[in-house]
Design a protein around this motif. Sequence first.
Motif, short mmCIF file in Angstrom:
data_model
loop_
_atom_site.label_atom_id
_atom_site.label_comp_id
_atom_site.label_asym_id
_atom_site.label_seq_id
_atom_site.Cartn_x
_atom_site.Cartn_y
_atom_site.Cartn_z
N ASP A 31 21.93 -62.12 -76.66
CA ASP A 31 21.61 -61.79 -75.27
C ASP A 31 22.88 -61.54 -74.48
N GLN A 32 22.88 -60.49 -73.68
CA GLN A 32 24.01 -60.17 -72.80
C GLN A 32 23.69 -60.37 -71.33
N GLY A 33 22.40 -60.50 -71.01
CA GLY A 33 22.00 -60.59 -69.61
C GLY A 33 22.45 -61.87 -68.94
N ILE A 34 22.16 -63.02 -69.56
CA ILE A 34 22.52 -64.29 -68.94
C ILE A 34 24.04 -64.45 -68.83
N LEU A 80 16.99 -65.16 -60.82
CA LEU A 80 17.39 -63.80 -61.17
C LEU A 80 16.89 -63.50 -62.58
N THR A 81 16.10 -62.44 -62.72
CA THR A 81 15.66 -62.01 -64.04
C THR A 81 16.40 -60.75 -64.44
N THR A 82 16.53 -60.54 -65.73
CA THR A 82 17.13 -59.31 -66.24
C THR A 82 16.32 -58.82 -67.43
N GLY A 83 16.00 -57.53 -67.41
CA GLY A 83 15.24 -56.94 -68.50
C GLY A 83 13.77 -56.76 -68.19
N GLY A 84 13.16 -55.81 -68.89
CA GLY A 84 11.72 -55.62 -68.81
C GLY A 84 11.22 -54.90 -67.57
N PRO A 149 24.67 -55.28 -68.50
CA PRO A 149 25.67 -56.04 -67.72
C PRO A 149 26.36 -55.22 -66.63
N LYS A 150 26.75 -53.97 -66.94
CA LYS A 150 27.43 -53.15 -65.93
C LYS A 150 26.50 -52.89 -64.74
#
Length: 207
Positions: A31-34, A80-84, A149-150
């Motif tokens: 995972d790169q989001g967290i 904060l969520t990331t993805g989907g 991430p960017k």
Amino acid sequence: MTSNLTSNAADTLVIGLVSISDRASGGVYQDQGIPALEDWLARALTTPYRLETRLIADERPQIEATLTELVDVTRCHLVLTTGGTGPSRRDVTPEATRAVGTKEMPGFGEQMRQISLHFVPTAILSRQTAVIRETPDHAALILNLPGQPKAIAETLGGLKDAAGATLVGGIFAAVPYCVDLIGGPYMETDAAVCKAFRPKSALRPQP
């Protein structure tokens, strides 16, 4: 998973980070989001805080349960969520987010798309949104962020020119005052990363 960056005092700012990915949660790739969120918050926030992190699959019931647990049980002030958030059939984060919210905050999603449109025309396919979830004695702001991430850093902090002047404001500038309004802790930021905006009447004297 809990990351303690400060004490567990009752008034400590608690932030939930949720990365939503079938493949990352299944161990197919890391995972790169967290990590991206942790890095940006470490640079941006000057207020002590505690993190609660979750890595889950693109399953709407699981997303709803995770968001509910982070707000109602863990008592996060910000999630904060990331993805989907794309248009594919497995992208259900916005639906799950709206399902647990009591107030929708569409301006956050609108601004994220405005930022991303500076880079790719496909930003219009992104469905990021935000809600407030309220219980009788607590409330939290939940934000859906991009998966890369960017793009996470760009949407949170905004865009600056070579001299450091802001070209497009990031969404996090409005987060501290929103958290104020729903009864959360007073959040302060490093202005070099993201300057929080509050009306003069809401500012606290600097020590």
